[in-house]
Design a protein around this motif. Structure first.
Motif, PDB file in Angstrom:
ATOM      1  N   GLU A 204      51.849  46.286  48.621  1.00 14.07           N
ATOM      2  CA  GLU A 204      51.639  47.476  47.797  1.00 14.07           C
ATOM      3  C   GLU A 204      51.566  47.076  46.327  1.00 14.07           C
ATOM      4  OE1 GLU A 204      53.628  51.883  46.907  1.00 14.07           O
ATOM      5  OE2 GLU A 204      54.511  50.528  48.401  1.00 14.07           O
ATOM      6  N   LEU A 205      50.488  47.456  45.672  1.00  9.38           N
ATOM      7  CA  LEU A 205      50.290  47.099  44.274  1.00  9.38           C
ATOM      8  C   LEU A 205      51.086  48.028  43.361  1.00  9.38           C
ATOM      9  CD1 LEU A 205      46.424  46.568  44.259  1.00  9.38           C
ATOM     10  CD2 LEU A 205      48.177  44.773  44.099  1.00  9.38           C
ATOM     11  N   PRO A 206      51.506  47.528  42.187  1.00  6.05           N
ATOM     12  CA  PRO A 206      52.129  48.422  41.202  1.00  6.05           C
ATOM     13  C   PRO A 206      51.158  49.536  40.814  1.00  6.05           C
ATOM     14  CG  PRO A 206      52.420  46.107  40.603  1.00  6.05           C
ATOM     15  CD  PRO A 206      51.448  46.128  41.731  1.00  6.05           C
ATOM     16  N   GLN A 207      51.683  50.700  40.459  1.00  3.26           N
ATOM     17  CA  GLN A 207      50.826  51.830  40.131  1.00  3.26           C
ATOM     18  C   GLN A 207      49.908  51.524  38.953  1.00  3.26           C
ATOM     19  OE1 GLN A 207      50.578  54.638  42.015  1.00  3.26           O
ATOM     20  NE2 GLN A 207      48.771  55.013  40.731  1.00  3.26           N
ATOM     21  N   GLU A 208      50.363  50.741  37.991  1.00  2.00           N
ATOM     22  CA  GLU A 208      49.524  50.387  36.846  1.00  2.00           C
ATOM     23  C   GLU A 208      48.301  49.591  37.284  1.00  2.00           C
ATOM     24  OE1 GLU A 208      52.232  48.401  34.276  1.00  2.00           O
ATOM     25  OE2 GLU A 208      53.023  50.254  33.399  1.00  2.00           O
ATOM     26  N   TRP A 209      48.453  48.811  38.346  1.00  2.00           N
ATOM     27  CA  TRP A 209      47.311  48.066  38.863  1.00  2.00           C
ATOM     28  C   TRP A 209      46.338  48.999  39.564  1.00  2.00           C
ATOM     29  CZ3 TRP A 209      46.306  42.592  39.699  1.00  2.00           C
ATOM     30  CH2 TRP A 209      47.063  41.789  38.833  1.00  2.00           C
ATOM     31  N   VAL A 210      46.872  49.936  40.313  1.00  2.00           N
ATOM     32  CA  VAL A 210      46.017  50.919  40.983  1.00  2.00           C
ATOM     33  C   VAL A 210      45.206  51.692  39.955  1.00  2.00           C
ATOM     34  CG1 VAL A 210      46.013  52.975  42.434  1.00  2.00           C
ATOM     35  CG2 VAL A 210      47.608  51.111  42.934  1.00  2.00           C
ATOM     36  N   ASP A 211      45.851  52.024  38.844  1.00  2.00           N
ATOM     37  CA  ASP A 211      45.205  52.858  37.825  1.00  2.00           C
ATOM     38  C   ASP A 211      44.252  52.084  36.921  1.00  2.00           C
ATOM     39  OD1 ASP A 211      46.633  55.025  38.788  1.00  2.00           O
ATOM     40  OD2 ASP A 211      48.229  54.839  37.281  1.00  2.00           O
ATOM     41  N   PHE A 212      44.595  50.834  36.576  1.00  2.00           N
ATOM     42  CA  PHE A 212      43.877  50.154  35.496  1.00  2.00           C
ATOM     43  C   PHE A 212      43.308  48.781  35.861  1.00  2.00           C
ATOM     44  CE2 PHE A 212      47.200  52.792  33.401  1.00  2.00           C
ATOM     45  CZ  PHE A 212      46.343  53.725  32.836  1.00  2.00           C
ATOM     46  N   ALA A 213      43.447  48.342  37.102  1.00  2.00           N
ATOM     47  CA  ALA A 213      42.912  47.028  37.480  1.00  2.00           C
ATOM     48  C   ALA A 213      42.128  47.106  38.786  1.00  2.00           C
ATOM     49  CB  ALA A 213      44.035  45.999  37.598  1.00  2.00           C
ATOM     50  N   PRO A 214      41.130  47.994  38.864  1.00  2.00           N
ATOM     51  CA  PRO A 214      40.340  48.049  40.097  1.00  2.00           C
ATOM     52  C   PRO A 214      39.539  46.777  40.291  1.00  2.00           C
ATOM     53  CG  PRO A 214      39.262  49.298  38.354  1.00  2.00           C
ATOM     54  CD  PRO A 214      40.607  48.900  37.818  1.00  2.00           C
ATOM     55  N   LEU A 215      39.390  46.372  41.526  1.00  2.00           N
ATOM     56  CA  LEU A 215      38.557  45.206  41.820  1.00  2.00           C
ATOM     57  C   LEU A 215      37.087  45.541  41.585  1.00  2.00           C
ATOM     58  CD1 LEU A 215      40.163  43.880  45.122  1.00  2.00           C
ATOM     59  CD2 LEU A 215      39.978  42.615  42.972  1.00  2.00           C
ATOM     60  N   ALA A 216      36.342  44.573  41.077  1.00  2.00           N
ATOM     61  CA  ALA A 216      34.899  44.748  40.939  1.00  2.00           C
ATOM     62  C   ALA A 216      34.297  44.896  42.329  1.00  2.00           C
ATOM     63  CB  ALA A 216      34.292  43.553  40.221  1.00  2.00           C
ATOM     64  N   SER A 217      33.501  45.939  42.526  1.00  2.00           N
ATOM     65  CA  SER A 217      32.949  46.200  43.851  1.00  2.00           C
ATOM     66  C   SER A 217      31.831  45.227  44.214  1.00  2.00           C
ATOM     67  CB  SER A 217      32.427  47.638  43.930  1.00  2.00           C
ATOM     68  OG  SER A 217      31.433  47.861  42.943  1.00  2.00           O
ATOM     69  N   SER A 218      31.124  44.723  43.216  1.00  2.00           N
ATOM     70  CA  SER A 218      30.001  43.813  43.473  1.00  2.00           C
ATOM     71  C   SER A 218      30.026  42.653  42.479  1.00  2.00           C
ATOM     72  CB  SER A 218      28.669  44.560  43.379  1.00  2.00           C
ATOM     73  OG  SER A 218      28.597  45.618  44.306  1.00  2.00           O
ATOM     74  N   PRO A 219      31.020  41.764  42.580  1.00  2.00           N
ATOM     75  CA  PRO A 219      31.072  40.640  41.641  1.00  2.00           C
ATOM     76  C   PRO A 219      29.902  39.689  41.855  1.00  2.00           C
ATOM     77  CG  PRO A 219      32.622  40.295  43.430  1.00  2.00           C
ATOM     78  CD  PRO A 219      32.085  41.686  43.593  1.00  2.00           C
ATOM     79  N   TRP A 220      29.504  39.009  40.794  1.00  2.00           N
ATOM     80  CA  TRP A 220      28.456  38.005  40.928  1.00  2.00           C
ATOM     81  C   TRP A 220      28.982  36.815  41.709  1.00  2.00           C
ATOM     82  CZ3 TRP A 220      23.929  39.835  39.818  1.00  2.00           C
ATOM     83  CH2 TRP A 220      23.804  40.848  38.875  1.00  2.00           C
ATOM     84  N   SER A 221      28.105  36.135  42.437  1.00  2.00           N
ATOM     85  CA  SER A 221      28.550  35.011  43.247  1.00  2.00           C
ATOM     86  C   SER A 221      27.497  33.910  43.255  1.00  2.00           C
ATOM     87  CB  SER A 221      28.843  35.460  44.687  1.00  2.00           C
ATOM     88  OG  SER A 221      27.666  35.937  45.318  1.00  2.00           O
TER      89      SER A 221
END
Length: 215
Positions: free
Chosen positions: A175-192
């Motif tokens: 379970e991620l900290p709430q601040e991460w849920v709110d302000f650190a979303p994963l990039a949905s389509s990162p470059w690779s």
């Protein structure tokens, strides 16, 4: 990027690689050298993924992007700490540049007493960077090394990773900290870029980048 800087200056923040080339964002970006910084190398790889390979003569593709970014008053430093804490306007020091090469997981670190993050990531420019740990062949204490790897993978350690290391845990059940849920979303389509391509081309990429950006 420093959201407060953009609000104070009445400017819309950039969102994409292309935005950083616009005249209105000149002199705003600081990045790290890919020869001396792993985030710098990740950004270089991201631009390879975004703009494609260059020709044998060193034109076109990603190198043209970097040449344009250089011409838009790009600042390059050797390491992340200098970029973030010295040159970045949102790093707590006297920096004046509101765009810094950092991690998309950095914004929770800047949450203030009001519960809002002072920074945000440009999610359209991300490259997935994975940190590894393993047991070396020929290790003097392989059993102890494996026990340490097991500890790194344990739930208590993984749950502590976000707020200690400011990276995502490898265990997706944590379970991620709430601040991460709110302000650190994963990039949905990162470059690779394929790992074998990076391994094969990395040195040439860095040489070409250095000759172009640091000339």
């Amino acid at each position: 990027m420093d959201l407060a800087w953009y609000e104070e200056n009445g400017q819309t923040p950039p969102q994409t690689f292309e935005d950083l080339l616009l005249p209105e964002y000149a002199g705003q970006t600081v990045v790290t050298n890919p020869a001396t910084s792993s985030p710098g190398l990740a950004l270089l790889a991201a631009t390879v993924g975004a703009f494609g390979e260059t020709t044998a003569e060193g034109t076109g593709g990603w190198i043209n992007y970097w040449a344009s970014l250089r011409d838009n008053d790009l600042l390059v430093v050797d390491g992340w700490s200098d970029a973030y804490y010295v040159d970045f306007s949102g790093g707590g020091g006297d920096g004046v540049r509101p765009v810094v090469l950092s991690y998309a997981s950095s914004p929770p670190f800047t949450v203030g007493d009001d519960g809002e993050a002072r920074t945000a990531a440009l999610l359209d420019t991300c490259f997935r960077q994975v940190e590894y740990a393993g047991v070396l062949a020929g290790a003097e204490n392989p059993e102890g090394a494996r026990a340490f790897i097991d500890f790194l993978l344990s739930e208590p350690f993984q749950a502590d990773v976000p707020e200690q290391m400011y990276v995502y845990p490898i265990d997706s059940s944590v379970e991620l900290p709430q601040e991460w849920v709110d302000f650190a979303p994963l990039a949905s389509s990162p470059w690779s870029v394929p790992a074998d391509t990076i391994a094969q081309e990395r040195s040439e990429w860095i040489n070409l980048w250095t000759a172009t950006v640091l000339r």
